[in-house]
Design a protein around this motif. Sequence first.
Motif, short mmCIF file in Angstrom:
data_model
loop_
_atom_site.label_atom_id
_atom_site.label_comp_id
_atom_site.label_asym_id
_atom_site.label_seq_id
_atom_site.Cartn_x
_atom_site.Cartn_y
_atom_site.Cartn_z
N PHE A 1 21.92 -50.31 -25.21
CA PHE A 1 21.59 -49.37 -24.14
C PHE A 1 22.81 -49.05 -23.28
O PHE A 1 23.00 -47.93 -22.83
N ALA A 2 23.66 -50.05 -23.06
CA ALA A 2 24.85 -49.87 -22.22
C ALA A 2 25.75 -48.75 -22.74
O ALA A 2 26.48 -48.13 -21.96
N ALA A 3 25.71 -48.46 -24.04
CA ALA A 3 26.54 -47.39 -24.59
C ALA A 3 26.19 -46.04 -23.95
O ALA A 3 27.05 -45.18 -23.80
N LYS A 4 24.93 -45.89 -23.55
CA LYS A 4 24.52 -44.64 -22.89
C LYS A 4 25.12 -44.53 -21.49
O LYS A 4 25.16 -43.45 -20.91
N LEU A 5 25.55 -45.66 -20.94
CA LEU A 5 26.11 -45.69 -19.59
C LEU A 5 27.63 -45.72 -19.59
O LEU A 5 28.25 -45.90 -18.54
N HIS A 6 28.23 -45.51 -20.75
CA HIS A 6 29.69 -45.61 -20.86
C HIS A 6 30.41 -44.60 -19.98
O HIS A 6 31.56 -44.80 -19.59
N PHE A 7 29.75 -43.52 -19.61
CA PHE A 7 30.38 -42.53 -18.74
C PHE A 7 30.74 -43.12 -17.37
O PHE A 7 31.66 -42.64 -16.71
N ILE A 8 30.05 -44.17 -16.95
CA ILE A 8 30.31 -44.76 -15.63
C ILE A 8 31.68 -45.43 -15.60
O ILE A 8 32.52 -45.06 -14.77
N PRO A 9 31.97 -46.40 -16.49
CA PRO A 9 33.32 -46.98 -16.43
C PRO A 9 34.41 -45.97 -16.76
O PRO A 9 35.53 -46.07 -16.25
N ARG A 10 34.09 -45.00 -17.60
CA ARG A 10 35.08 -43.98 -17.92
C ARG A 10 35.47 -43.20 -16.66
O ARG A 10 36.64 -42.90 -16.45
N SER A 11 34.48 -42.89 -15.82
CA SER A 11 34.77 -42.14 -14.60
C SER A 11 35.48 -43.01 -13.56
O SER A 11 36.15 -42.50 -12.67
N LEU A 12 35.34 -44.33 -13.68
CA LEU A 12 35.98 -45.26 -12.75
C LEU A 12 37.34 -45.76 -13.24
O LEU A 12 37.93 -46.64 -12.62
N ARG A 13 37.82 -45.20 -14.33
CA ARG A 13 39.09 -45.65 -14.92
C ARG A 13 40.26 -45.66 -13.93
O ARG A 13 41.00 -46.64 -13.89
#
Length: 162
Positions: free
Chosen positions: A10-22
């Motif tokens: 399920f966490a793969a669907k939330l990958h946009f979060i750490p990507r935006s916090l890079r």
Amino acid sequence: MPPTTRVEPFAAKLHFIPRSLRPVQAAIVNSQRDYFSHAAGWVLLTTTGRRTGLPRETLLPCVRSDNHIYLISTYGWQSDWIRNLRKNPKVKVTCNGEVVAGHGKMIEKLDDKIRIVSEHPFFAPAPFELVNAVALSPAMRPLLVAFLRRWVASRPVVAIRI
């Protein structure tokens, strides 16, 4: 690309979060580089960008053994470091204050992943010494291992030989 038959966590669907916090993560890592390069339970992994060919550094929770570092991808096959490593398994790791060359190998067979987390358990969601000390205590270790055995089923495990 991973085969379409793989089940993503399920966490793969939330990958946009750490990507935006890079950029925030990069600033934290740069300001605390000395801490993270020596901290137990953390590694700075440098992969080669799959499209750019440039070095890409990521702070990751890990467990270390004699000549291996084990990593579990929280975001499954969507993690950029996983995708970079699939293209080029040569990496550099910063741990114990040293930068060393390594070679990453994807562990995809479930039996192998279960064996690794059973032999080398660590609390990947919060790799802090105190948390790992509690999680690996004699009373909690069986629960942690049971959690990890289930958790790695849909996630790639990486063994980096150093």
